[in-house]
Design a protein around this motif. Structure first.
Motif: not given
Length: 183
Positions: A15-24
């Motif tokens: 993941y590029i960011s914490y948000l991207q990880e949370k999305v998935y």
């Protein structure tokens, strides 16, 4: 030429960011299927044309707005082809005039930089500062196209699953407004 990867149906390996990880993580927890692509950095709606073709859907336009005191925030989601008029938006909602929120507030509240605003940003809004507002025309589309919280990852999800499942999960019940495309 603008790069768009082949379509994938699973989360990225890293993941590029914490948000991207949370999305998935959220999509997996909610068992919401998606298709996604990796791209060159896409900032404008023009950059999204190739992504739309690849995923066979229409990317939404997501704007982060605030009042002049920067105490009320709105994540406005509309169709790509509609012009945004702050006066019309404010009048429709019956609120004081809004403008684009500063980039630093966007990063602080939504966890994204300019060009990466997404409905999934509400995962970062733990204080429930942001009111999600949908243009009614977005809800008429079967597919919802948006960023995964980055400017290089875009996805396609069923619109009804975003509105009914994801936003309920994220505790952000949207308002729906009808905006005309007037010049």
């Amino acid at each position: 030429m603008f790069f768009v990867s082949d379509i994938m149906g699973k989360a990225p390996d890293s993941y590029i960011s914490y948000l991207q990880e949370k999305v998935y993580e959220s999509l997996a927890e909610l068992q919401i299927p998606f298709e996604r692509v990796n791209t060159d950095e896409a900032i404008s709606m023009e950059d999204c044309i190739e992504i739309n073709h690849k995923l066979n859907m229409k990317m939404v336009k997501t704007l982060f707005l605030c009042n002049s005191k920067k105490t009320e925030f709105y994540l406005y989601i509309t169709t790509a082809d509609k012009l945004f008029k702050a006066k019309n938006f404010s009048n429709t909602l019956g609120i004081s005039r809004v403008s684009f929120a500063p980039a630093e507030l966007m990063e602080q509240i939504l966890g994204v930089k300019i060009g990466a605003a997404t409905v999934f940003s509400v995962l970062m809004d733990k204080k429930n500062l942001v009111q999600v507002v949908f243009d009614k025309d977005v809800l008429l589309e079967e597919w919802y196209g948006c960023s995964d919280g980055t400017t290089t990852g875009y996805m396609k999800v069923k619109t009804e699953l975003i509105v009914n499942n994801f936003l309920t999960y994220a505790k952000h019940i949207p308002k729906v407004i009808e905006m005309q495309n007037i010049n």
